[in-house]
Structure formats: C-alpha cells, structure tokens
Design a protein around this motif. Structure first.
Motif, short mmCIF file in Angstrom:
data_model
loop_
_atom_site.label_atom_id
_atom_site.label_comp_id
_atom_site.label_asym_id
_atom_site.label_seq_id
_atom_site.Cartn_x
_atom_site.Cartn_y
_atom_site.Cartn_z
N GLU A 68 0.81 -1.22 0.00
CA GLU A 68 0.00 0.00 0.00
C GLU A 68 0.85 1.27 0.00
OE1 GLU A 68 -3.33 0.01 -0.34
OE2 GLU A 68 -3.10 -2.16 -0.57
N ALA A 69 2.16 1.14 -0.13
CA ALA A 69 3.03 2.33 -0.09
C ALA A 69 2.77 3.21 -1.32
CB ALA A 69 4.49 1.91 -0.05
N PRO A 70 2.60 4.53 -1.12
CA PRO A 70 2.39 5.42 -2.26
C PRO A 70 3.67 5.61 -3.06
CG PRO A 70 2.57 6.69 -0.24
CD PRO A 70 2.57 5.24 0.17
N LEU A 71 3.53 5.69 -4.38
CA LEU A 71 4.66 5.90 -5.28
C LEU A 71 4.52 7.27 -5.92
CD1 LEU A 71 4.73 2.42 -7.08
CD2 LEU A 71 5.74 3.06 -4.89
N TYR A 72 5.65 7.97 -6.03
CA TYR A 72 5.63 9.30 -6.62
C TYR A 72 6.47 9.30 -7.88
CZ TYR A 72 3.66 10.39 -2.05
OH TYR A 72 2.88 10.40 -0.93
N GLN A 73 7.54 10.07 -7.91
CA GLN A 73 8.34 10.15 -9.12
C GLN A 73 9.11 8.88 -9.41
OE1 GLN A 73 10.16 14.11 -8.04
NE2 GLN A 73 10.31 14.23 -10.25
N ALA A 74 9.31 8.64 -10.71
CA ALA A 74 10.19 7.56 -11.18
C ALA A 74 11.08 8.15 -12.26
CB ALA A 74 9.37 6.40 -11.72
N ILE A 75 12.40 7.92 -12.15
CA ILE A 75 13.38 8.52 -13.06
C ILE A 75 14.30 7.44 -13.61
CG2 ILE A 75 15.32 10.12 -13.27
CD1 ILE A 75 12.80 11.64 -12.87
N SER A 76 14.45 7.40 -14.94
CA SER A 76 15.43 6.51 -15.57
C SER A 76 16.79 7.20 -15.57
CB SER A 76 15.02 6.20 -17.01
OG SER A 76 13.83 5.45 -17.05
N PHE A 77 17.82 6.48 -15.14
CA PHE A 77 19.16 7.06 -15.18
C PHE A 77 20.18 5.93 -15.13
CE2 PHE A 77 19.34 6.06 -10.80
CZ PHE A 77 20.62 6.30 -10.30
N GLY A 78 21.46 6.29 -15.26
CA GLY A 78 22.53 5.29 -15.21
C GLY A 78 22.39 4.25 -16.30
N ASP A 79 22.84 3.04 -15.99
CA ASP A 79 22.80 1.94 -16.94
C ASP A 79 21.44 1.25 -16.85
OD1 ASP A 79 23.43 -0.02 -18.75
OD2 ASP A 79 24.70 -1.17 -17.39
N ASN A 80 20.42 1.90 -17.43
CA ASN A 80 19.04 1.39 -17.43
C ASN A 80 18.55 1.08 -16.02
OD1 ASN A 80 19.99 0.93 -20.33
ND2 ASN A 80 17.80 0.49 -20.46
N LEU A 81 18.87 1.99 -15.09
CA LEU A 81 18.31 1.91 -13.75
C LEU A 81 17.02 2.72 -13.69
CD1 LEU A 81 21.56 2.50 -11.68
CD2 LEU A 81 20.20 0.41 -11.63
N LEU A 82 16.12 2.31 -12.81
CA LEU A 82 14.89 3.05 -12.57
C LEU A 82 14.82 3.37 -11.09
CD1 LEU A 82 12.18 4.14 -13.65
CD2 LEU A 82 11.16 1.94 -13.01
N ALA A 83 14.88 4.66 -10.76
CA ALA A 83 14.80 5.11 -9.37
C ALA A 83 13.37 5.55 -9.09
CB ALA A 83 15.76 6.26 -9.12
N ILE A 84 12.77 5.04 -8.00
CA ILE A 84 11.38 5.35 -7.67
C ILE A 84 11.32 5.94 -6.26
CG2 ILE A 84 9.04 4.43 -7.39
CD1 ILE A 84 9.73 2.19 -9.26
N ASN A 85 10.57 7.01 -6.12
CA ASN A 85 10.28 7.61 -4.83
C ASN A 85 9.14 6.81 -4.21
OD1 ASN A 85 9.48 9.17 -2.64
ND2 ASN A 85 9.56 11.11 -3.75
N VAL A 86 9.49 5.92 -3.27
CA VAL A 86 8.51 5.05 -2.62
C VAL A 86 8.22 5.61 -1.23
CG1 VAL A 86 7.98 2.71 -1.84
CG2 VAL A 86 9.43 3.06 -3.86
N ASP A 87 7.08 6.25 -1.09
CA ASP A 87 6.68 6.85 0.19
C ASP A 87 7.81 7.70 0.76
OD1 ASP A 87 5.02 7.46 2.27
OD2 ASP A 87 5.35 5.58 3.37
N ARG A 88 8.42 8.51 -0.10
CA ARG A 88 9.50 9.45 0.24
C ARG A 88 10.81 8.77 0.63
NH1 ARG A 88 7.36 14.81 0.86
NH2 ARG A 88 5.10 14.82 0.78
N ASN A 89 10.98 7.53 0.18
CA ASN A 89 12.27 6.84 0.25
C ASN A 89 12.66 6.43 -1.16
OD1 ASN A 89 12.94 6.32 3.29
ND2 ASN A 89 10.76 5.87 3.09
N LEU A 90 13.95 6.28 -1.42
CA LEU A 90 14.43 6.05 -2.77
C LEU A 90 14.83 4.58 -2.96
CD1 LEU A 90 15.10 7.37 -5.47
CD2 LEU A 90 17.37 7.90 -4.57
N VAL A 91 14.25 3.94 -3.99
CA VAL A 91 14.57 2.56 -4.33
C VAL A 91 14.93 2.51 -5.81
CG1 VAL A 91 13.78 0.18 -4.39
CG2 VAL A 91 12.94 1.72 -2.60
N ALA A 92 16.08 1.91 -6.15
CA ALA A 92 16.52 1.80 -7.54
C ALA A 92 16.41 0.36 -8.01
CB ALA A 92 17.96 2.29 -7.68
#
Length: 280
Positions: free
Chosen positions: A168-192
C-alpha cells in the motif's frame, strides 16, 4: 507572415539579440513564437518548441537546430525533452484522444514510438532511459497525487510492460538514469531497480524524506531534493557523491562530473570526484 529571429545561447535564453558574454550556439528564422528550449552544448544543437504549456499559447511546433539552421521539424507537439547529452530526445505528439511518445537518437532516427491515453500523459511526468528504449510515467511530486503502481515500458516500440508496486506504499516520481536503472520515490524513500530486481536503496538522513528527483542530462547522476532543502547527488551505484545542506532555494545541475550550485544569485562549481570547489 512575420518571422521571428531566434538565437539560442548556451544559458538556454531565448532572445533576438545574444549578449556579448554568452556564446551563441545556433540561430534561425522561425514562423512561430518559441516558448521552450533544450540544448546539447557538446553538439551545438538545440530543440526549440512552441507549446501550449506553463501559460504559453504555442502552436505545437518543434524545430531541431544546428549551425546549418533547422534540420528537422515536428507538428502537433504537446511536450518534448532530452534523455542523454549525445543528442537523444523524445517528443509527445497529439493524436486526437491519444498521445504518441517517440524517442530519437543523435542522427534523428526514431528509436521507439507508442500511443498512450492522453489522460495518462497529461497527469504525468515522462522519463526516458539514456538509450531511448525505456519509458516511465509518474507523478510530478509528492505534493501532487501518488500512485499505487508504476509501469515501465521497454523493448521494441515500448511494447513490454513491467509493473512496480509496494503493497500500500504510495509511489511518486520515477526517473530513468545510469545503466538502465529506474529510481522510484517510494513513500519518500528512494529505491533503484535494475530490471525487476532492487539494485540499491537510499535514505538521505533520518527524519528527512525524499521530495523530488531529477537526473543530470547525461543520465549518470540522480539529483535528490529532500523536503528540508538538502540536495544530494547520487551515482549509479547508489553512492552519495555530493550534498548541499539546508539550502532550500538552491538550484543544482550536473555536467561533466561537476555540480553547479546557484543560491541567492551566487553560482559555485564543485568537483564530484573531490567534493572541492572549482574556481569559476
């Protein structure tokens, strides 16, 4: 028809007259009013558009400029952006009830293209991987709506979909960067993520949460801004290589392993390798 004389200078400033201390990249006579510009300084190439965006009433035109003038034009453009520093860019074009997202390489060759619902595109920010083959839509910021899941589109014409969700964690921004990494703001924490697997996680400091994400133009670094004003620069391995502490008004950009920090009208440069200030 009245044509507008356009000069694109290195600070991405639009003017009919370039200031003496600024370097002119290219110029052209345009039959429409420019509203947005993106530049590739290493290529002396610019994208100049006329958009209905941010209060402007453009006509949906987009021109790719270099020293020769206009080298490619597009119509019915809703938005556009860059996804690497080598000349890669994407456009979002209007197709009645749908919006078409297309990516192009430095040779102006189309890489991928797919139609999506106009509603999805209008309420999202778009991030494209640095090779132009992956695409993700996400919320503009935690101050706006969150999502229960985020879908990454990849493969030929963005035909493969990978869904990301955290109970149920809310998801906000998602950014592609690096070597096809996807960084997601998961409830104001960062998961790549690398594909479907977690590559690393990042927590700025206790009690300070992730507010917004952006990437350097070369996609080598992620720029993380906390809700307390700290700005951190993260590399593709999840390491914090630089931080600006408690400067809520700071604008931070990254180019060629150098962080450019502007605060209260004062600009300073720092090496990301040493963390030390570089003389301007």
């Amino acid at each position: 028809m009245n044509y507008l004389k356009l000069s694109v200078i290195s600070l991405a400033f639009l003017s009919s007259v370039a200031l003496a201390q600024q370097h002119v990249l290219n110029h052209a006579d345009l039959p429409w009013q420019p509203t947005n510009v993106e530049t590739f300084n290493n290529l002396n190439r610019s994208l100049v558009g006329s958009l209905k965006k941010n209060g402007f009433d453009g006509d949906g035109s987009l021109a790719v400029l270099d020293a020769r003038g206009i080298i490619k034009s597009f119509k019915n453009v809703i938005d556009f952006g860059t996804f690497n520093s080598k000349g890669g860019f994407f456009i979002i074009s209007d197709d009645q009830r749908e919006a078409i997202v297309s990516s192009y390489d430095e040779n102006l060759t189309k890489i991928s293209s797919r139609s999506f619902s106009s509603n999805l595109v209008k309420r999202s920010i778009v991030s494209v991987s640095k090779d132009g083959t992956e695409l993700v839509f996400s919320s503009p910021s935690p101050d706006m709506s969150s999502r229960k899941s985020i879908t990454k589109y990849s493969g030929h014409n963005f035909s493969h979909a990978t869904n990301y969700a955290f109970s149920e964690a809310p998801l906000y921004q998602a950014i592609s960067f690096g070597d096809n990494l996807l960084a997601i703001n998961v409830d104001r924490n960062l998961v790549a993520f690398k594909g479907e697997n977690v590559a690393w996680t990042y927590e700025p400091t206790p009690y300070i949460s992730v507010n917004s994400l952006s990437a350097s133009q070369d996609k080598q670094y992620l720029i993380v801004k906390s809700d307390k004003g700290d700005v951190a620069i993260i590399d593709g391995s999840g390491n914090e290589v630089f931080r600006v502490k408690n400067k809520g008004g700071s604008a931070v950009t990254v180019k060629d392993n150098v962080a450019v920090v502007t605060n209260n009208g004062v600009t300073k440069k720092y090496s990301l390798e040493t963390g030390r200030e570089i003389e301007l």
